[in-house]
Design a protein around this motif. Structure first.
Motif, short mmCIF file in Angstrom:
data_model
loop_
_atom_site.label_atom_id
_atom_site.label_comp_id
_atom_site.label_asym_id
_atom_site.label_seq_id
_atom_site.Cartn_x
_atom_site.Cartn_y
_atom_site.Cartn_z
N ILE A 65 9.08 -7.48 2.56
CA ILE A 65 9.22 -6.11 2.05
C ILE A 65 10.69 -5.73 1.98
O ILE A 65 11.16 -5.15 0.99
CB ILE A 65 8.41 -5.12 2.93
CG1 ILE A 65 6.90 -5.34 2.71
CG2 ILE A 65 8.78 -3.68 2.64
CD1 ILE A 65 5.99 -4.49 3.58
N LEU B 226 12.70 -4.66 -1.41
CA LEU B 226 13.39 -3.36 -1.51
C LEU B 226 14.85 -3.56 -1.86
O LEU B 226 15.42 -2.81 -2.65
CB LEU B 226 13.27 -2.59 -0.19
CG LEU B 226 11.87 -2.08 0.17
CD1 LEU B 226 11.93 -1.30 1.47
CD2 LEU B 226 11.30 -1.21 -0.95
N VAL C 32 8.93 -3.46 -6.34
CA VAL C 32 7.84 -2.99 -5.49
C VAL C 32 7.39 -4.19 -4.66
O VAL C 32 7.15 -5.27 -5.21
CB VAL C 32 6.67 -2.45 -6.34
CG1 VAL C 32 5.50 -2.07 -5.44
CG2 VAL C 32 7.12 -1.24 -7.15
N PRO C 33 7.32 -4.05 -3.33
CA PRO C 33 7.03 -5.20 -2.47
C PRO C 33 5.75 -5.92 -2.88
O PRO C 33 4.69 -5.31 -3.04
CB PRO C 33 6.88 -4.57 -1.08
CG PRO C 33 7.72 -3.35 -1.14
CD PRO C 33 7.58 -2.84 -2.55
N ALA D 285 3.95 -7.70 -1.15
CA ALA D 285 2.95 -7.59 -0.08
C ALA D 285 2.02 -6.40 -0.32
O ALA D 285 0.91 -6.37 0.22
CB ALA D 285 3.64 -7.44 1.27
N LEU D 286 2.47 -5.42 -1.12
CA LEU D 286 1.64 -4.24 -1.38
C LEU D 286 0.89 -4.33 -2.70
O LEU D 286 -0.02 -3.53 -2.96
CB LEU D 286 2.51 -2.98 -1.39
CG LEU D 286 3.27 -2.67 -0.10
CD1 LEU D 286 3.98 -1.34 -0.22
CD2 LEU D 286 2.33 -2.66 1.09
N THR D 287 1.28 -5.26 -3.57
CA THR D 287 0.59 -5.36 -4.86
C THR D 287 -0.37 -6.55 -4.90
O THR D 287 -1.29 -6.56 -5.72
CB THR D 287 1.61 -5.49 -6.01
OG1 THR D 287 2.48 -6.60 -5.73
CG2 THR D 287 2.44 -4.23 -6.14
N ALA D 288 -0.16 -7.54 -4.05
CA ALA D 288 -1.08 -8.68 -3.98
C ALA D 288 -1.91 -8.55 -2.71
O ALA D 288 -1.57 -7.77 -1.82
CB ALA D 288 -0.30 -9.99 -3.97
N GLU D 289 -3.00 -9.28 -2.66
CA GLU D 289 -3.86 -9.17 -1.48
C GLU D 289 -3.67 -10.31 -0.49
O GLU D 289 -3.98 -10.18 0.69
CB GLU D 289 -5.34 -9.13 -1.91
CG GLU D 289 -5.79 -7.72 -2.21
CD GLU D 289 -6.51 -7.62 -3.54
OE1 GLU D 289 -7.45 -8.38 -3.76
OE2 GLU D 289 -6.09 -6.78 -4.36
N VAL E 68 -1.42 -9.83 2.94
CA VAL E 68 -2.00 -9.02 4.02
C VAL E 68 -3.15 -9.78 4.69
O VAL E 68 -3.28 -9.77 5.92
CB VAL E 68 -2.47 -7.65 3.50
CG1 VAL E 68 -3.04 -6.82 4.63
CG2 VAL E 68 -1.33 -6.90 2.83
N LEU E 69 -3.96 -10.46 3.88
CA LEU E 69 -5.07 -11.22 4.46
C LEU E 69 -4.55 -12.32 5.38
O LEU E 69 -5.09 -12.56 6.46
CB LEU E 69 -5.93 -11.83 3.36
CG LEU E 69 -6.87 -10.84 2.65
CD1 LEU E 69 -7.58 -11.52 1.49
CD2 LEU E 69 -7.89 -10.28 3.65
N LEU F 211 8.96 2.52 -1.09
CA LEU F 211 8.04 1.39 -1.24
C LEU F 211 7.59 1.21 -2.68
O LEU F 211 7.36 0.09 -3.12
CB LEU F 211 6.81 1.57 -0.34
CG LEU F 211 7.01 1.31 1.14
CD1 LEU F 211 5.72 1.60 1.90
CD2 LEU F 211 7.44 -0.13 1.39
N SER G 38 -2.30 -2.91 -4.55
CA SER G 38 -3.58 -3.51 -4.19
C SER G 38 -4.30 -2.59 -3.21
O SER G 38 -3.70 -1.65 -2.67
CB SER G 38 -3.33 -4.86 -3.53
OG SER G 38 -2.76 -4.68 -2.26
N PHE H 94 -5.13 -3.11 -0.15
CA PHE H 94 -4.37 -3.13 1.10
C PHE H 94 -3.09 -2.33 0.96
O PHE H 94 -2.68 -1.62 1.87
CB PHE H 94 -4.03 -4.56 1.50
CG PHE H 94 -5.18 -5.30 2.05
CD1 PHE H 94 -5.85 -4.85 3.18
CD2 PHE H 94 -5.61 -6.47 1.44
CE1 PHE H 94 -6.93 -5.55 3.69
CE2 PHE H 94 -6.69 -7.18 1.96
CZ PHE H 94 -7.35 -6.72 3.07
N GLY H 95 -2.43 -2.49 -0.19
CA GLY H 95 -1.18 -1.77 -0.42
C GLY H 95 -1.38 -0.27 -0.36
O GLY H 95 -0.55 0.46 0.18
#
Lengths: 203, 203, 203
Positions: free
Chosen positions: A47, A51, A56-57, A59-63, A66-67, C52, C118, C120-121
């Motif tokens: 992230i 930034l 846009v990170p 980690a927040l747009t793909a799944e 986080v999984l 973010l 996503s 999660f995002g």
């Protein structure tokens, strides 16, 4: 298709999730606190990297990320229950953690050159991606960040990022710079741990 | 061509590098930890500023800033070896540090008005640029950030940013607002240090 | 026109300003330190949210948020002077704080789905918006962030963000997802505080 690089990145994300969560367990946090520390450690470096270059990170747009981080948290909890001891120093953790350090350093260097950063910027971006998650974790857990006193951790990321930039600058074809970065960072970390290498203090 | 402003900014970057590195030396960190603290202190405020307004940090795309920060780290190490004492309170450090505070506050205000921030946004951006590097350094070194208890430090940045915004709003031609911002922030800091000014506590 | 949502957001900003400033008073900081902690707590979550997703923080481009945060700081100082005791546990503070948690969680979820994050995002963005300001405040004040040990705080934000995303995904018309998010987060927080709910620790 799972590329070798994506595979290493996945191993690293899981390992960093394990490392962060195990620190939370050692600090007697509840399940949520343990999960937060694990996810922050696994995703914090990436992230920060995104930034820094104005993305846009991912980690927040793909799944996936986080999984994988949550898988690391689950694994840490399972390991703690099985072993009933501190797992921070186990090779079960330190070797994947070294893989993660090397893989994340490489992703930071790739993103850095793509964003047109200066040589220093590429090395800083690679290093922050490699060590950023752990540094954020330590600040949240109220410890002096390990990168400031753990010898030969950030050093490995700096060396890997420098090698990546040098090879990329002289037009070595991909994945040459990436492979060299990973080999240098991972090799230095593994050898440094085994031999107990450290840097001198100023006084 | 080196403008007076760029010159002040350079002095400030070096001074903040010295200040951060000297804190690392006082905490017995190794060479890498000392370097990280110095670079973070020198570049942290500007990186924060650029992130706030959606720019890729200039510290990562240009080479000058990192070189100046590293020069500050080298200077701190040389000073420590020569003096063998704490250098944090020496005028060798406090006067350039005040120059850096004033110069960085001005760059933050300039970037803020260019990005179309509100009056409060300009002052916040100016203040964070002036004090952000030191605050990050203190968090990493596990100290309560000096801006929360050092009287008349952040105050000088807030005053400088406010003056900049006021003059810029009434269409004073450049470099008028910049000069006034630097004079106010630097003057308040130097006089405040000499006279030991402090703000009252709430109870 | 003041929408119900804007009204809740305003209550939350003031409440978070009170909460941050009262922590500064309890730590015997001067007026500036108290103000910084209050403003950081009130605005930190929203600034994190905007960074973010690549926006210039609205707290820096609009004037309302900073004024509301400063109003919270003023209110905290007035309360302290009137009560001469710790106000952190007073319902004067905890109920508006719960409203702020719920309102900020909703704004984070809205910004997250608009930015195409996503699932999660969206939940991470909602949670960081709800709890980020308080976490930054605790790091600055050198405490282990409350989100890591305060049971049923971040949990409420995670639940609210999840409900928002679920309803938004099945095309519930606005303001349905927002209302549900606020009701779930606020309800869980108020009931959890009253009943002393907590999460189990790992060992």
């Amino acid at each position: 298709m799972l590329t070798p690089f994506a595979a290493m990145n996945a191993v690293g994300t899981v390992a960093f999730g394990v490392a962060g969560a195990s620190k939370g367990v050692d600090a007697d946090l509840d399940y949520l606190g343990v999960t937060v520390l694990g996810v922050v450690t696994a995703l914090g470096g990436g992230i920060t990297r995104d930034l820094l270059v104005g993305r846009v990170p991912s980690a927040l747009t793909a799944e996936t990320d986080v999984l994988l981080a949550l898988a690391g948290v689950g694994l840490a909890i399972a390991l703690v229950r099985a072993e009933r001891g501190r797992i921070a120093d186990s090779p079960l953790l330190t070797i994947p953690d070294a893989v993660g350090l090397a893989a994340f350093t490489a992703t930071g260097a790739i993103v850095g050159v793509e964003a047109g950063l200066s040589p220093f910027g590429v090395v800083v971006c690679a290093t922050l991606t490699g060590v950023g998650g752990g540094a954020i974790r330590d600040v949240l857990a109220q410890e002096v960040p390990f990168i400031l006193h753990e010898d030969f951790y950030a050093t490995c990321a700096i060396a890997g990022g420098t090698v990546f930039w040098a090879l990329w600058t002289v037009d070595i074809a991909p994945p040459g710079p990436t492979v060299a970065c990973v080999v240098v960072a991972l090799g230095l970390r593994l050898v440094g741990m085994r031999r107990g290498w450290s840097l001198p203090t100023v006084r």
